[in-house]
Write a protein that holds these residues in place. Structure first.
Motif, short mmCIF file in Angstrom:
data_model
loop_
_atom_site.label_atom_id
_atom_site.label_comp_id
_atom_site.label_asym_id
_atom_site.label_seq_id
_atom_site.Cartn_x
_atom_site.Cartn_y
_atom_site.Cartn_z
N PHE A 91 14.46 12.48 105.55
CA PHE A 91 14.24 11.35 106.45
C PHE A 91 13.05 11.62 107.37
O PHE A 91 12.19 10.75 107.58
CB PHE A 91 15.50 11.09 107.28
CG PHE A 91 15.33 9.98 108.29
CD1 PHE A 91 15.38 8.66 107.91
CD2 PHE A 91 15.11 10.28 109.63
CE1 PHE A 91 15.21 7.63 108.83
CE2 PHE A 91 14.94 9.27 110.57
CZ PHE A 91 14.99 7.95 110.16
N VAL A 95 9.62 9.43 107.32
CA VAL A 95 9.04 8.69 108.44
C VAL A 95 7.55 8.98 108.56
O VAL A 95 6.73 8.08 108.77
CB VAL A 95 9.77 9.06 109.75
CG1 VAL A 95 9.02 8.51 110.96
CG2 VAL A 95 11.19 8.51 109.73
N SER A 134 6.51 -6.24 111.83
CA SER A 134 7.86 -5.82 111.43
C SER A 134 7.93 -5.50 109.94
O SER A 134 8.93 -4.93 109.48
CB SER A 134 8.88 -6.92 111.76
OG SER A 134 8.57 -8.12 111.06
N LEU A 137 8.63 -1.91 109.13
CA LEU A 137 10.00 -1.55 109.43
C LEU A 137 10.93 -1.99 108.30
O LEU A 137 11.82 -1.23 107.86
CB LEU A 137 10.44 -2.21 110.74
CG LEU A 137 11.90 -1.95 111.16
CD1 LEU A 137 12.14 -0.46 111.36
CD2 LEU A 137 12.22 -2.72 112.44
N LYS A 138 10.70 -3.21 107.79
CA LYS A 138 11.49 -3.69 106.67
C LYS A 138 11.29 -2.81 105.44
O LYS A 138 12.26 -2.41 104.77
CB LYS A 138 11.10 -5.15 106.34
CG LYS A 138 11.95 -5.83 105.27
CD LYS A 138 11.44 -5.64 103.86
CE LYS A 138 10.13 -6.37 103.64
NZ LYS A 138 9.70 -6.25 102.20
N SER A 139 10.05 -2.47 105.18
CA SER A 139 9.75 -1.61 104.04
C SER A 139 10.37 -0.23 104.23
O SER A 139 10.88 0.38 103.27
CB SER A 139 8.24 -1.48 103.86
OG SER A 139 7.66 -2.73 103.55
N GLY A 140 10.34 0.25 105.47
CA GLY A 140 10.92 1.56 105.76
C GLY A 140 12.41 1.61 105.46
O GLY A 140 12.91 2.60 104.90
N LEU A 141 13.13 0.55 105.82
CA LEU A 141 14.56 0.50 105.56
C LEU A 141 14.85 0.51 104.05
O LEU A 141 15.75 1.20 103.57
CB LEU A 141 15.17 -0.75 106.20
CG LEU A 141 15.22 -0.78 107.73
CD1 LEU A 141 15.70 -2.13 108.23
CD2 LEU A 141 16.12 0.34 108.26
N VAL A 142 14.05 -0.29 103.32
CA VAL A 142 14.24 -0.35 101.86
C VAL A 142 13.93 0.99 101.21
O VAL A 142 14.71 1.51 100.40
CB VAL A 142 13.36 -1.47 101.25
CG1 VAL A 142 13.43 -1.41 99.72
CG2 VAL A 142 13.80 -2.83 101.75
N TRP A 143 12.79 1.56 101.58
CA TRP A 143 12.38 2.80 100.95
C TRP A 143 13.22 3.99 101.39
O TRP A 143 13.32 4.98 100.66
CB TRP A 143 10.89 3.06 101.20
CG TRP A 143 10.02 2.19 100.35
CD1 TRP A 143 9.33 1.08 100.74
CD2 TRP A 143 9.78 2.34 98.95
NE1 TRP A 143 8.67 0.52 99.67
CE2 TRP A 143 8.92 1.27 98.56
CE3 TRP A 143 10.18 3.26 97.99
CZ2 TRP A 143 8.47 1.11 97.25
CZ3 TRP A 143 9.73 3.10 96.69
CH2 TRP A 143 8.89 2.04 96.33
N ALA A 144 13.82 3.91 102.57
CA ALA A 144 14.73 4.98 103.00
C ALA A 144 15.89 5.08 102.03
O ALA A 144 16.31 6.18 101.63
CB ALA A 144 15.23 4.70 104.41
N PHE A 145 16.43 3.94 101.63
CA PHE A 145 17.52 3.92 100.65
C PHE A 145 17.04 4.45 99.30
O PHE A 145 17.73 5.23 98.64
CB PHE A 145 18.06 2.50 100.50
CG PHE A 145 19.08 2.36 99.40
CD1 PHE A 145 20.39 2.77 99.59
CD2 PHE A 145 18.72 1.81 98.17
CE1 PHE A 145 21.33 2.65 98.58
CE2 PHE A 145 19.65 1.69 97.16
CZ PHE A 145 20.96 2.11 97.36
#
Length: 369
Positions: A91, A95, A134, A137-145
């Motif tokens: 993680f 980031v 934003s 941020l949206k891409s970050g949430l998707v790619w984190a998964f």
């Protein structure tokens, strides 16, 4: 190139392809969402091509950086750590990578869209807006998964073995198949007395170190680890890979050299250097997938029982490695090894006997184990 490195590069290649396809899917998904009845519609500067370029480009850069990090560093340095611990490390790295990708995308896509150089104040302001939007941020949430799932799959792949995991995924052995395989059964000498002397925890640590140290010689000789059974490891080859350059025999002596090079490590940690013996044989097996809760690919056939019996003869004849005459006759490039006929063993439940031979490099004389 070492085979271990080649396998890791293949993993990175799979990640690159998978993440770029995921980037394309994200772009298509965003496009469909923007054209639903509940959406306010697209912005004036929206371009599906730019969206595809942006998402696939992020997948490519992320895979080259993050995928390489996962395969060559995280998977190596933190293989003994809990999955939750590796996720935390991933993680933090993720980031930083997302931030880097956002900067790169902003500095390349925005000037392209505006048709203005980066030195232009309007372009600079647009780049700043791009980076603070934003959307990252949206891409970050998707790619984190996606990154977490990728790390999980890498650990599962290590658990099953890369080849086995791939075969399970594609269902190669859903229907049992007849194959020709070469097997080597290898185990540590005097394991019972070693376990009593070291105690359970230190003995387990010894096995863990030993199995880790012999992995690279096995991979470099195109072998795959079929299973661990106590202090024993079973290595399997296809006929093609095992016969090529006598990999199935060379593997044993490469393992021996590897352990010898680590003599100081074992002496310091355990007070001795482990020795081992092996039996090598080949023949027909039935390969098939078994299990419901825990799935695996297993081999069944006389060759496994015979190889185990050959291994047992190592102690009886006080030899390090014994091979069946049938297999040795197929090894056209085994001239660097000398052999000595030991006798024959009868196949269980059959009349046929097979000759067995002790094997050692030409320049080495037979030694007691």
């Amino acid at each position: 190139m070492k085979r271990g490195t080649f396998l890791k590069l293949k993993q990175v290649g799979f990640i690159v392809i998978a993440w770029m396809l995921i980037g394309l899917i994200i772009a298509i998904y965003d496009h469909l969402v923007l054209h639903t009845q509940v959406s306010l519609g697209t912005a004036t500067n929206y371009s599906f091509f730019i969206s595809v370029l942006r998402n696939m480009g992020a997948g490519l850069i992320g895979a080259l950086l993050g995928g390489s990090l996962l395969v060559f560093y995280i998977d190596e340095k933190f293989r003994d750590k809990p999955y939750a611990y590796t996720i935390l490390i991933v993680f933090i790295c993720f980031v930083l990578i997302v931030g880097f990708i956002t900067i790169v995308m902003g500095l390349t896509i925005v000037p392209y869209q505006l048709k203005k150089p980066l030195t232009d104040p309007i372009t600079q302001q647009a780049v700043l807006s791009f980076m603070t939007d934003s959307y990252p941020l949206k891409s970050g949430l998707v790619w984190a998964f996606i990154v977490a799932l990728t790390q999980l799959l890498l650990q599962v792949s290590s658990k099953f073995g890369h080849e086995t995991f791939f075969h399970i995924l594609i269902g190669k052995y859903n229907t049992p198949k007849a194959e020709k395989r070469i097997f080597m059964f290898l185990d540590i000498n005097a394991s019972t007395s070693i376990a009593e002397r070291l105690g359970n925890e230190r003995y387990h640590s010894l096995l863990k170190d030993f199995f880790a140290d012999i992995t690279n010689p096995i991979l470099e000789n195109k072998g795959s680890i079929y299973q661990y059974v106590g202090d024993e490891v079973v290595v399997a080859w296809s006929y093609k890979d095992g016969l090529e350059k006598s990999h199935c025999v060379k593997c044993f002596f490469d393992i021996k050299m590897t352990i010898e090079r680590k003599r100081d490590k074992y002496t310091q940690l355990y007070g001795f250097v482990p020795t081992f013996k092996a039996g090598i044989h080949s023949g027909n097996v039935i390969a098939g997938e078994v299990g419901i809760v825990k799935r695996d690919i297993t081999y069944s056939g006389d060759v496994l029982n015979t190889t185990s019996r050959i291994l047992g003869k190592c102690g009886e004849f006080k030899e390090e490695v014994i091979i069946s005459a049938d297999l040795l006759s197929l090894l056209s490039s085994a001239k660097e090894y000398s052999s000595r006929l030991l006798g024959s063993i009868r196949l269980r439940g059959k009349e046929r006997e097979i000759a067995i031979l002790a094997l050692l490099p030409q320049h080495v004389h037979s030694a007691n184990i």
